[in-house]
Design a protein around this motif. Sequence first.
Motif, PDB file in Angstrom:
ATOM      1  N   HIS A  94      31.163  65.959  16.205  1.00 31.51           N
ATOM      2  CA  HIS A  94      31.671  64.857  17.241  1.00 31.51           C
ATOM      3  C   HIS A  94      30.738  64.321  17.830  1.00 31.51           C
ATOM      4  CE1 HIS A  94      36.022  64.575  16.467  1.00 31.51           C
ATOM      5  NE2 HIS A  94      36.066  65.816  15.931  1.00 31.51           N
ATOM      6  N   ILE A  95      29.711  65.160  18.492  1.00 29.55           N
ATOM      7  CA  ILE A  95      28.919  64.769  19.465  1.00 29.55           C
ATOM      8  C   ILE A  95      27.759  63.951  18.548  1.00 29.55           C
ATOM      9  CG2 ILE A  95      26.749  65.536  20.920  1.00 29.55           C
ATOM     10  CD1 ILE A  95      28.620  68.146  21.413  1.00 29.55           C
ATOM     11  N   GLU A  96      27.627  64.282  17.341  1.00 31.58           N
ATOM     12  CA  GLU A  96      26.270  63.646  16.985  1.00 31.58           C
ATOM     13  C   GLU A  96      26.959  62.224  16.308  1.00 31.58           C
ATOM     14  OE1 GLU A  96      23.447  67.079  14.929  1.00 31.58           O
ATOM     15  OE2 GLU A  96      25.172  66.111  13.672  1.00 31.58           O
ATOM     16  N   GLN A  97      27.962  62.093  15.835  1.00 29.68           N
ATOM     17  CA  GLN A  97      28.663  60.765  15.516  1.00 29.68           C
ATOM     18  C   GLN A  97      28.771  59.931  16.745  1.00 29.68           C
ATOM     19  OE1 GLN A  97      32.592  61.279  13.925  1.00 29.68           O
ATOM     20  NE2 GLN A  97      32.462  59.298  12.989  1.00 29.68           N
ATOM     21  N   ARG A  98      29.374  60.333  17.878  1.00 29.16           N
ATOM     22  CA  ARG A  98      29.392  59.569  19.093  1.00 29.16           C
ATOM     23  C   ARG A  98      28.138  59.174  19.563  1.00 29.16           C
ATOM     24  NH1 ARG A  98      34.881  61.413  22.113  1.00 29.16           N
ATOM     25  NH2 ARG A  98      36.432  61.482  20.228  1.00 29.16           N
ATOM     26  N   TRP A  99      26.887  59.994  19.665  1.00 34.22           N
ATOM     27  CA  TRP A  99      25.909  59.640  20.356  1.00 34.22           C
ATOM     28  C   TRP A  99      24.979  58.927  19.471  1.00 34.22           C
ATOM     29  CZ3 TRP A  99      24.617  59.561  25.340  1.00 34.22           C
ATOM     30  CH2 TRP A  99      25.558  60.094  26.268  1.00 34.22           C
ATOM     31  N   ARG A 119      39.500  70.476  15.864  1.00 32.36           N
ATOM     32  CA  ARG A 119      38.396  69.210  15.608  1.00 32.36           C
ATOM     33  C   ARG A 119      38.049  68.961  14.519  1.00 32.36           C
ATOM     34  NH1 ARG A 119      34.759  70.531  21.443  1.00 32.36           N
ATOM     35  NH2 ARG A 119      36.540  69.568  22.553  1.00 32.36           N
ATOM     36  N   CYS A 123      42.621  64.757  18.554  1.00 29.96           N
ATOM     37  CA  CYS A 123      41.481  64.419  19.358  1.00 29.96           C
ATOM     38  C   CYS A 123      40.414  65.165  19.767  1.00 29.96           C
ATOM     39  CB  CYS A 123      42.217  63.650  20.762  1.00 29.96           C
ATOM     40  SG  CYS A 123      43.282  62.508  20.232  1.00 29.96           S
ATOM     41  N   THR A 142      32.622  70.445  16.488  1.00 33.48           N
ATOM     42  CA  THR A 142      32.254  70.008  17.524  1.00 33.48           C
ATOM     43  C   THR A 142      30.873  69.335  17.760  1.00 33.48           C
ATOM     44  OG1 THR A 142      33.555  71.528  19.185  1.00 33.48           O
ATOM     45  CG2 THR A 142      31.880  70.514  20.083  1.00 33.48           C
TER      46      THR A 142
END
Length: 230
Positions: free
Chosen positions: A20-25, A145, A151, A17
């Motif tokens: 995912h957060i680091e990649q998207r932001w 995840r 997703c 998780t």
Amino acid sequence: MRRIQVGGEPGAGVPATRAHIEQRWGAKCFDGYGSLEFQPIAWECEEQAGGHLAEDFAYAEVLDPYTHEPVPDGAPGLLVLTHLDKRASPLVRWATGDVVVRDSTACPCGRTLARLPGGVVGRADDMLVVRGVNLFPSAVEQVVRATPGACGEYLIVLDEDVTDPATGYLTGIKLRVEATGDGQRVARELAHAVRAELTVRAVVETVPEGTLPRSTHKSKRVVRADRKVP
């Protein structure tokens, strides 16, 4: 955006998780741990190696949830806290209800405060017992995840009668997971990963992205088969 701090439920403490957060932001994500009743508890440093307990403010114990005896570092247990310098309504041996793992070794950042690797593993009352195996939803989240094509949104359906169609074994749980691309491949890989990493069997059902309900507060990840399932 360079840094993000999250809290309220397992997030940055779940490696997949956090990724995912680091990649998207495009920013580093840190876990913050506190509660309405007790502040502060623990926050991560730049090493992202688990939140440092605020041991200059709170005395922390990690206890076996059944015997209430201390557990050694590295073993999961119930976090119990005592205020050290609060004058207005201090809490003494307050059971947080959270299961954590403590690491008292020095952090590479130089701080000597004990850390909680993985953050809050789960709530003691959220622990599931599936065919004799203890299971936290956060462990399922990590596997979901980390699986390509999944997703990230999932629902755990507890059902004593659900059977793996391939083997005929009773599994006790069904995972409903949002997926893109080849849903059958995702279901196979995820079922294998759950079996290998969590030592439980699960029937995996994939649904299109956007199918499962979203929560505006804490995510609701577990339902029982006798209740309405989305």
